[in-house]
Design an enzyme around this catalytic site. Structure first.
Site, short mmCIF file in Angstrom:
data_model
loop_
_atom_site.label_atom_id
_atom_site.label_comp_id
_atom_site.label_asym_id
_atom_site.label_seq_id
_atom_site.Cartn_x
_atom_site.Cartn_y
_atom_site.Cartn_z
CG HIS A 103 80.27 64.66 8.19
ND1 HIS A 103 79.07 65.10 8.94
CD2 HIS A 103 80.18 64.80 7.11
CE1 HIS A 103 78.41 65.40 7.89
NE2 HIS A 103 78.94 65.51 6.84
CE1 TYR A 152 84.61 75.62 -1.13
CE2 TYR A 152 83.79 73.60 -1.68
CZ TYR A 152 83.76 74.62 -0.64
OH TYR A 152 82.92 74.71 0.26
#
Length: 360
Positions: free
Chosen positions: A30, A115
């Site tokens: 989502h 990340y």
């Protein structure tokens, strides 16, 4: 049958299922929808008036097109975020990435910082980039804390929940998660447009074909149809390619039980490489294999060798007792009971970042 995967690490699990599991799998998240609403809010528009196209890989997907009545608003986004009273404080990593790469990322401030190698590499600078108002903004171990609290609360409150009348289910209470809309499209032919994680196969032309990419898709009687996106902006593609290399190594390592590939995946992880040197990464991998041995039978030989190395005593010293730069206390049941409504909401909500307190 098609499998709908909501589990993380989404791209790796979807990669393994499609390439090695013999199961046609869609990865669902989502993040795109959450960012869509946030962008509309920042621009002072209604979400259903703003059309988006996202492309990239899960947790590193980029809003490459943001349109309102045909006008592309991508170039107005940076100024809008920098002027926003709350988001300018809670989304510093995302805003900095927008400033340097030209496009906004779907992933939350905290996750995005994990990340890439630039924002969490020095403990004394981490708090410059994050906010502690909500775990999603970069709190150390924040998701673990929230899930631990919710699980503990669930165990305590479950009998009370079961004693209440069942929740009413109806069209007016339908959530925004992709799953039910995909099933509806496949079964009824009603077209549903969303963003899905699929095998690339040329959809994004400057990312590898075997990678799992997050891109627009349409669902109807004919199945899931993925249009061609073309090239990502060069810088955005470069960011994605770094993680794709890690994902490929990790998936092949997990399937084959090859701990050399696993160690190489660890080394190539951007943030790990920004913080640790190769001997530290090797020892960390040994420690992780041993601690997770119950769930990693494919690494049996590697785990036995790791145990021997760790038992030798010739180890790199670790920062014993260090809890991280921004770790918050995990609430007890008694502490959560002080605000029962908030505890119920958190435990019962699939999207653990749906409710975001003001910046701190």
């Amino acid at each position: 049958a098609m499998m709908l995967n909501y589990g993380n690490p989404n791209a790796m699990l979807t990669w393994a299922a499609n390439h090695f599991g013999g199961v046609p799998t869609l990865g669902l998240c989502h993040g795109v929808m959450g960012g869509h609403g946030q962008i509309a809010n920042v621009l002072g528009l209604k979400k259903d008036e703003v059309d988006i196209i996202c492309a990239g890989i899960n947790h590193q997907t980029w809003y490459v097109s943001i349109k309102h009545k045909g006008e592309d608003l991508t170039g107005k986004l940076l100024e809008a975020y920098e002027k926003h009273e709350t988001l300018s404080k809670t989304e510093k990593v995302r805003i900095d990435m927008l400033k340097r790469f030209g496009y906004y990322s779907t992933e939350s401030n905290g996750h995005l910082s994990e990340y890439v190698p630039w924002y969490r590499k020095r403990a004394d600078e981490i708090n410059d980039w994050i906010d502690l108002g909500s775990w999603i903004n970069g709190e150390t171990g924040g998701y673990l804390r929230v899930c631990t609290e919710g699980r503990t609360w669930f165990r305590t409150e479950f009998p009370q929940w079961m004693a209440k009348p069942p929740q009413e289910i109806g069209p007016d209470k339908r959530g925004h998660e992709h799953g039910s809309y995909i099933i509806e499209g496949l079964e009824t032919g009603r077209v549903y447009r969303g963003h899905f994680n699929v095998v690339n196969n040329g959809c994004i032309s400057n990312l590898p074909d075997d990678a799992i990419v997050e891109v627009p898709g349409y669902v109807d009687y004919n199945g899931v149809n993925i249009p061609r996106v073309g090239d990502l902006p060069m810088g955005c593609a470069a960011v994605c390619n770094v993680s794709i290399n890690v994902q490929r190594l990790a998936v092949h390592a997990a399937v084959s039980g090859d701990d050399v590939l696993l160690r190489q995946a660890m080394m190539l992880d951007p943030l790990t490489g920004a913080v640790c040197n190769p001997p530290e990464i090797w020892q960390m991998t040994d420690e992780m294999l041993v601690s997770q041995a119950e769930w990693l039978p494919q690494y049996g030989d590697a785990i036995a060798a790791a145990k021997e190395r760790l038992a030798s005593g010739d180890l790199i010293a670790t920062n014993e007792g260090y809890q991280g730069a921004a770790r918050l206390h995990t609430k007890t049941v008694e502490e959560m009971a002080a605000n029962k409504a908030a505890a119920d909401s958190q435990a019962g909500e699939a999207d653990k970042a749906k409710q975001r307190p003001a910046a701190k």
